[in-house]
Design a protein around this motif. Structure first.
Motif, PDB file in Angstrom:
ATOM      1  N   VAL A  45      34.231  44.110  54.803  1.00  0.00           N
ATOM      2  CA  VAL A  45      34.676  45.154  55.731  1.00  0.00           C
ATOM      3  C   VAL A  45      34.313  46.521  55.159  1.00  0.00           C
ATOM      4  O   VAL A  45      34.110  46.671  53.956  1.00  0.00           O
ATOM      5  CB  VAL A  45      36.205  45.090  56.004  1.00  0.00           C
ATOM      6  N   ASP A  46      34.267  47.511  56.030  1.00  0.00           N
ATOM      7  CA  ASP A  46      33.915  48.872  55.603  1.00  0.00           C
ATOM      8  C   ASP A  46      35.126  49.649  55.088  1.00  0.00           C
ATOM      9  O   ASP A  46      34.998  50.477  54.193  1.00  0.00           O
ATOM     10  CB  ASP A  46      33.292  49.638  56.776  1.00  0.00           C
ATOM     11  N   VAL A  47      36.294  49.385  55.678  1.00  0.00           N
ATOM     12  CA  VAL A  47      37.527  50.057  55.271  1.00  0.00           C
ATOM     13  C   VAL A  47      38.531  48.996  54.843  1.00  0.00           C
ATOM     14  O   VAL A  47      38.933  48.156  55.656  1.00  0.00           O
ATOM     15  CB  VAL A  47      38.117  50.910  56.419  1.00  0.00           C
ATOM     16  N   VAL A  48      38.896  49.038  53.567  1.00  0.00           N
ATOM     17  CA  VAL A  48      39.823  48.055  52.995  1.00  0.00           C
ATOM     18  C   VAL A  48      41.205  48.693  52.928  1.00  0.00           C
ATOM     19  O   VAL A  48      41.433  49.629  52.159  1.00  0.00           O
ATOM     20  CB  VAL A  48      39.368  47.635  51.583  1.00  0.00           C
ATOM     21  N   VAL A  49      42.138  48.201  53.738  1.00  0.00           N
ATOM     22  CA  VAL A  49      43.464  48.809  53.852  1.00  0.00           C
ATOM     23  C   VAL A  49      44.496  48.035  53.032  1.00  0.00           C
ATOM     24  O   VAL A  49      44.579  46.800  53.118  1.00  0.00           O
ATOM     25  CB  VAL A  49      43.919  48.859  55.327  1.00  0.00           C
ATOM     26  N   CYS A  50      45.297  48.756  52.257  1.00  0.00           N
ATOM     27  CA  CYS A  50      46.372  48.138  51.468  1.00  0.00           C
ATOM     28  C   CYS A  50      47.307  49.236  50.979  1.00  0.00           C
ATOM     29  O   CYS A  50      46.989  50.422  51.068  1.00  0.00           O
ATOM     30  CB  CYS A  50      45.803  47.363  50.281  1.00  0.00           C
ATOM     31  N   ALA A  60      41.509  57.586  48.551  1.00  0.00           N
ATOM     32  CA  ALA A  60      40.538  56.675  49.155  1.00  0.00           C
ATOM     33  C   ALA A  60      39.180  56.741  48.460  1.00  0.00           C
ATOM     34  O   ALA A  60      38.294  57.488  48.897  1.00  0.00           O
ATOM     35  CB  ALA A  60      40.385  56.998  50.642  1.00  0.00           C
ATOM     36  N   PRO A  61      38.991  55.968  47.391  1.00  0.00           N
ATOM     37  CA  PRO A  61      37.689  55.959  46.718  1.00  0.00           C
ATOM     38  C   PRO A  61      36.682  55.059  47.421  1.00  0.00           C
ATOM     39  O   PRO A  61      37.054  54.081  48.083  1.00  0.00           O
ATOM     40  CB  PRO A  61      38.031  55.392  45.336  1.00  0.00           C
ATOM     41  N   LEU A  62      35.406  55.388  47.277  1.00  0.00           N
ATOM     42  CA  LEU A  62      34.343  54.504  47.722  1.00  0.00           C
ATOM     43  C   LEU A  62      34.068  53.506  46.606  1.00  0.00           C
ATOM     44  O   LEU A  62      34.012  53.879  45.425  1.00  0.00           O
ATOM     45  CB  LEU A  62      33.076  55.306  48.025  1.00  0.00           C
ATOM     46  N   ILE A  63      33.923  52.232  46.960  1.00  0.00           N
ATOM     47  CA  ILE A  63      33.625  51.211  45.965  1.00  0.00           C
ATOM     48  C   ILE A  63      32.311  50.523  46.326  1.00  0.00           C
ATOM     49  O   ILE A  63      32.029  50.287  47.499  1.00  0.00           O
ATOM     50  CB  ILE A  63      34.763  50.175  45.844  1.00  0.00           C
ATOM     51  N   PRO A  64      31.481  50.207  45.328  1.00  0.00           N
ATOM     52  CA  PRO A  64      30.187  49.572  45.608  1.00  0.00           C
ATOM     53  C   PRO A  64      30.339  48.132  46.073  1.00  0.00           C
ATOM     54  O   PRO A  64      31.215  47.401  45.597  1.00  0.00           O
ATOM     55  CB  PRO A  64      29.466  49.638  44.257  1.00  0.00           C
ATOM     56  N   THR A  65      29.514  47.727  47.019  1.00  0.00           N
ATOM     57  CA  THR A  65      29.505  46.349  47.513  1.00  0.00           C
ATOM     58  C   THR A  65      28.056  45.893  47.683  1.00  0.00           C
ATOM     59  O   THR A  65      27.118  46.684  47.550  1.00  0.00           O
ATOM     60  CB  THR A  65      30.221  46.212  48.870  1.00  0.00           C
ATOM     61  N   ALA A  66      27.886  44.622  48.016  1.00  0.00           N
ATOM     62  CA  ALA A  66      26.545  44.069  48.228  1.00  0.00           C
ATOM     63  C   ALA A  66      25.851  44.729  49.411  1.00  0.00           C
ATOM     64  O   ALA A  66      24.619  44.740  49.493  1.00  0.00           O
ATOM     65  CB  ALA A  66      26.633  42.561  48.440  1.00  0.00           C
ATOM     66  N   LYS A  67      26.627  45.297  50.333  1.00  0.00           N
ATOM     67  CA  LYS A  67      26.056  45.928  51.522  1.00  0.00           C
ATOM     68  C   LYS A  67      25.956  47.449  51.413  1.00  0.00           C
ATOM     69  O   LYS A  67      25.539  48.112  52.344  1.00  0.00           O
ATOM     70  CB  LYS A  67      26.884  45.558  52.756  1.00  0.00           C
ATOM     71  N   SER A 115      32.211  50.414  50.407  1.00  0.00           N
ATOM     72  CA  SER A 115      33.394  50.321  51.269  1.00  0.00           C
ATOM     73  C   SER A 115      34.408  51.352  50.803  1.00  0.00           C
ATOM     74  O   SER A 115      34.330  51.838  49.669  1.00  0.00           O
ATOM     75  CB  SER A 115      34.014  48.916  51.200  1.00  0.00           C
ATOM     76  N   LEU A 116      35.343  51.683  51.676  1.00  0.00           N
ATOM     77  CA  LEU A 116      36.399  52.632  51.339  1.00  0.00           C
ATOM     78  C   LEU A 116      37.677  51.851  51.070  1.00  0.00           C
ATOM     79  O   LEU A 116      38.117  51.061  51.910  1.00  0.00           O
ATOM     80  CB  LEU A 116      36.625  53.609  52.495  1.00  0.00           C
ATOM     81  N   LEU A 117      38.265  52.059  49.893  1.00  0.00           N
ATOM     82  CA  LEU A 117      39.514  51.397  49.513  1.00  0.00           C
ATOM     83  C   LEU A 117      40.654  52.377  49.722  1.00  0.00           C
ATOM     84  O   LEU A 117      40.710  53.422  49.079  1.00  0.00           O
ATOM     85  CB  LEU A 117      39.453  50.958  48.051  1.00  0.00           C
ATOM     86  N   ILE A 118      41.566  52.054  50.632  1.00  0.00           N
ATOM     87  CA  ILE A 118      42.618  53.004  50.999  1.00  0.00           C
ATOM     88  C   ILE A 118      43.942  52.268  51.206  1.00  0.00           C
ATOM     89  O   ILE A 118      44.015  51.370  52.017  1.00  0.00           O
ATOM     90  CB  ILE A 118      42.193  53.792  52.258  1.00  0.00           C
ATOM     91  N   ASP A 119      44.930  52.468  50.400  1.00  0.00           N
ATOM     92  CA  ASP A 119      45.197  53.464  49.387  1.00  0.00           C
ATOM     93  C   ASP A 119      45.001  52.827  48.001  1.00  0.00           C
ATOM     94  O   ASP A 119      45.260  51.654  47.830  1.00  0.00           O
ATOM     95  CB  ASP A 119      46.635  53.933  49.593  1.00  0.00           C
ATOM     96  N   CYS A 120      44.603  53.634  47.016  1.00  0.00           N
ATOM     97  CA  CYS A 120      44.367  53.062  45.689  1.00  0.00           C
ATOM     98  C   CYS A 120      45.303  53.612  44.626  1.00  0.00           C
ATOM     99  O   CYS A 120      45.098  53.362  43.450  1.00  0.00           O
ATOM    100  CB  CYS A 120      42.924  53.304  45.267  1.00  0.00           C
ATOM    101  N   GLY A 121      46.344  54.365  45.023  1.00  0.00           N
ATOM    102  CA  GLY A 121      47.232  54.854  43.970  1.00  0.00           C
ATOM    103  C   GLY A 121      48.260  55.893  44.348  1.00  0.00           C
ATOM    104  O   GLY A 121      49.052  56.317  43.514  1.00  0.00           O
TER     105      GLY A 121
END
Length: 342
Positions: free
Chosen positions: A224-229, A131-138, A141-147
């Motif tokens: 969104v704050d938590v991006v789920v995939c 779950a990496p943190l990714i930069p956004t305009a706000k 956000s947390l991208l989970i899962d990324c690999g």
């Protein structure tokens, strides 16, 4: 002074090891007096590099490991055969509670396998996501899962959403973080079989702030704050994010150097542009935690330099202070009890 956070650093992992790993460790202990770094790797190489730095000696300790797991090695075999590798010994330190966390820029596959096999998953956690943190305009956000889990099931994504929410709220400080599932449209009926099956499950979760689908183009705006995939989609998003970001920065720099007028303009906007670009510098956010384990495991980029290594080490303090593993354990147990009652 608050209680010490002990971080085991895989000094031999990554493209720039051991030099940048050691430099990052030194920078971390210079910034924080409440942490200790265990540099795990070939003792002679580490001590030779350390001799060139001034740092609080009591905050860095060298733990000898004679072997190194290379990126191209099969992860499972490498973890089994190379018991005296820097990565395996660092993970054993976390497993035995001699360290609170592990940071490594080494083989992603070996870190994923070792994390789940050696450190072990929290009871009830089906899969441990990256779950990496990714930069956004706000902000971020947390991208989970990324690999970590390319064949995830709906139940796994629900757990990812819960673990991601806990991390964002208690480590990043985002109260009641919004959660969205990556989709090809906003409508609930859209998506592949995995998304369609997961959507109602997330909608029914009372302990997360699920707001529905999020399209890829909405992620950079901080929708969104938590991006789920699942991991295949997450890894594509992450790599595209990094690629587009690097390309845009390069094109902006090229444009500013194109003419004398643009060069003069570049001097005027440089301070503001530098501050803006810093917000979109992935190294500012440290590494990606592997959530759902009995201890903290953080994966940093294979090409990490000292700055990212330093930030990855420092982020471990918040994880420990907020007792994230324990909070995840409680959340999973509560969900299990709720399921039994139903």
């Amino acid at each position: 002074m608050s209680e010490m956070t002990v971080v085991a650093l895989d000094a031999m992992g990554g493209d720039n090891a051991p030099g940048e790993m050691i430099k990052g460790a030194v920078e971390a202990v210079r910034k924080r007096s409440d942490m200790k770094v265990l540099l795990v790797g070939k003792q002679d190489l580490i001590e030779e590099a350390l001799a060139g730095y001034t740092y609080p000696k009591e905050q860095i300790e060298v733990v000898h490991a004679s072997e190194v797991i290379e990126t191209a090695e099969p992860p499972v075999l490498a973890i089994r055969r190379k018991k005296d590798s820097s990565l395996v010994k660092a993970m054993q330190l976390v497993k035995n509670k001699e360290a609170d966390a592990l940071v490594s820029a080494g083989s992603s596959g070996a870190i994923l396998v070792g994390g789940q096999v050696l450190v072990g998953r929290i009871p009830g956690v089906n899969r441990a996501p990256l779950a990496p943190l990714i930069p956004t305009a706000k902000g971020m956000s947390l991208l989970i899962d990324c690999g970590a889990n390319v064949d995830a099931r709906p139940a796994h994504l629900v757990q990812f959403a819960k673990m991601g929410s806990i991390y964002m709220e208690h480590v990043i400080g985002k109260k009641n973080p919004t959660v969205g599932i990556v989709n090809i449209g906003a409508e609930e009926e859209k998506g592949n079989a995995l998304v369609k099956e997961t959507f109602p499950l997330l909608k029914a979760c009372k302990d997360i702030n699920f707001v529905g689908s999020v399209e890829a183009r909405e992620i950079p705006s901080g929708a969104v704050d938590v991006v789920v995939c699942e991991a295949f989609v997450g890894n594509v998003i992450l790599k595209l994010y990094e690629g587009v970001g690097a390309t845009l920065i390069r094109k902006v720099k090229d444009g500013m150097m194109a003419t004398l007028r643009s060069k003069i303009g570049a001097l005027l906007v440089k301070p503001a542009l530098k501050a803006t670009l810093k917000d979109f510098d992935a190294s500012e956010y440290g590494g990606a935690p592997l959530l759902g384990l009995n201890g903290l495991v953080v994966k940093t980029h294979g090409s990490s330099k000292a700055k990212e290594v330093c930030n990855s080490i420092i982020q471990c303090t918040a994880f420990k202070e907020q007792q994230i593993s324990e909070k995840i354990r409680i959340s999973i147990e509560a969900a299990s009890e709720e399921k039994k009652e139903d």
